[in-house]
Design a protein around this motif. Structure first.
Motif, PDB file in Angstrom:
ATOM      1  N   UNK A 171       0.829  -1.203   0.000  1.00 52.31           N
ATOM      2  CA  UNK A 171       0.000   0.000   0.000  1.00 52.31           C
ATOM      3  C   UNK A 171       0.868   1.259   0.000  1.00 52.31           C
ATOM      4  N   UNK A 172       1.988   1.202   0.687  1.00 52.75           N
ATOM      5  CA  UNK A 172       2.890   2.346   0.734  1.00 52.75           C
ATOM      6  C   UNK A 172       4.001   2.238  -0.298  1.00 52.75           C
ATOM      7  N   UNK A 173       3.685   1.796  -1.487  1.00 52.58           N
ATOM      8  CA  UNK A 173       4.691   1.494  -2.500  1.00 52.58           C
ATOM      9  C   UNK A 173       5.209   2.741  -3.204  1.00 52.58           C
ATOM     10  N   UNK A 174       6.332   2.561  -3.899  1.00 52.04           N
ATOM     11  CA  UNK A 174       6.847   3.626  -4.761  1.00 52.04           C
ATOM     12  C   UNK A 174       5.797   4.032  -5.794  1.00 52.04           C
ATOM     13  N   UNK A 175       5.085   3.054  -6.324  1.00 49.86           N
ATOM     14  CA  UNK A 175       4.079   3.359  -7.346  1.00 49.86           C
ATOM     15  C   UNK A 175       2.922   4.167  -6.773  1.00 49.86           C
ATOM     16  N   UNK A 176       2.518   3.856  -5.542  1.00 51.81           N
ATOM     17  CA  UNK A 176       1.449   4.625  -4.911  1.00 51.81           C
ATOM     18  C   UNK A 176       1.888   6.073  -4.695  1.00 51.81           C
ATOM     19  N   UNK A 177       3.113   6.252  -4.199  1.00 59.33           N
ATOM     20  CA  UNK A 177       3.618   7.598  -3.996  1.00 59.33           C
ATOM     21  C   UNK A 177       3.778   8.321  -5.332  1.00 59.33           C
ATOM     22  N   UNK A 178       4.262   7.600  -6.345  1.00 60.31           N
ATOM     23  CA  UNK A 178       4.417   8.206  -7.668  1.00 60.31           C
ATOM     24  C   UNK A 178       3.083   8.694  -8.208  1.00 60.31           C
TER      25      UNK A 178
END
Length: 313
Positions: free
Chosen positions: A119-126
């Protein structure tokens, strides 16, 4: 070499490496490219669309971010709701109001290091960084964190529900509250596909009503289940050889959070799309209204790695 999913280009995002020591100082490199509404979106006739993902891929957040970007480019007002803890939503809103240079540092302090489950992934932040840039440019895009209980009063109000019911009931209420902040044209909810079901979840030890099912009682909801041609996702799973024992808690030492294989749902050589019903040649799943197809998927590690895994319902 695995074919890259088209929607990843929609936000044009590349994140630098992240670690607990320098996450707040890292700055994403963004290259603006046009966002496009995916094929099949014209079938969706509900304001609220719940995207049920398998956590931890690069492609699912990119798909939702691309869609939000494309809708906002039409002049529509869009809310993107993500499965981060609602107790951090005030900090999310404060970060959202900050200029681009301050946004990542502020957002990375709001619970990301506690999420090592995709849920706290690089992709989510991106996804959020890309949407924040569009919002700073004047597009009508907002975000909301909706996971869990916002306070003790809410927790008590749903405490009588069976199984995971209190958690999902709070999710649904938190989304309704966030959706009422503005006259949104679209509310896009990105969540685990168990929460996205529209019928009771019965495969758990105690059956419960999932978030999308409860949300649909007060507002029309389209629930879409993620489908892919397989690949990897970042998940927290029991280590090989670990066998759960009755009445014995699972510890962090029993769990490995890493890129794990994700089985394929079909062999379609198609760019990402939305379809109500099912994939070609398959039976519709009555738990969902349709699917969103990603093609091949790749694991996205935590944007801010945790010291120890935290698993959430």
């Amino acid at each position: 070499m695995m074919r890259k999913t088209v929607v990843m280009l929609g936000l044009g995002i590349a994140l630098t490496a992240w670690s607990p020591g320098h996450a707040a100082q890292a700055s994403p490199s963004l290259v603006a490219t046009p966002c496009q509404v995916p094929p099949g979106w014209d079938q969706v006739d509900a304001k609220v669309v719940v995207f049920g993902e398998m956590h931890g891929t690069r492609e699912a957040p990119a798909f939702v971010g691309n869609l939000a970007c494309a809708l906002a480019a039409r002049g529509e007002r869009v809310l993107v709701a993500v499965e981060h803890d609602v107790i951090n939503d005030d900090d999310f809103q404060k970060a959202w109001a900050m200029p681009e240079g301050s946004f990542v540092a502020a957002l990375a302090k709001t619970g990301w290091a506690e999420r090592n489950d995709g849920v706290g992934s690089e992709a989510m932040l991106a996804m959020l960084v890309g949407l924040h840039r569009w919002a700073q440019m004047g597009r009508k895009i907002d975000i909301a964190a909706f996971n869990g209980s916002k306070d003790e009063a809410q927790a008590r109000r749903f405490a009588q529900l069976p199984g995971q019911g209190p958690h999902d009931a709070a999710q649904a209420e938190n989304i309704r509250v966030a959706a009422a902040r503005q006259p949104y044209d679209h509310i896009l909810v990105l969540t685990g596909n168990t929460h996205a079901r529209k019928r009771p979840v019965t495969y758990t030890r105690i059956a419960f009503e999932p978030m999308a099912m409860r949300l649909a009682r007060s507002v029309p909801v389209i629930a879409l289940n993620m489908k892919s041609s397989g690949g990897t996702s970042w998940t927290c799973e029991l280590k090989p050889g670990v066998v759960p024992k009755p009445n014995v808690p699972i510890t962090d030492a029993d769990v490995e959070c890493a890129a794990h294989p994700l089985g394929k749902d079909a062999d379609l050589d198609r760019a990402p799309f939305i379809a109500l019903g099912s994939l070609p040649g398959q039976q519709p799943d009555p738990d969902y209204d349709g699917i969103f197809w990603l093609g091949p998927v790749t694991a996205s590690p935590p944007a801010v790695p945790a010291q120890s895994p935290k698993r959430n319902p």
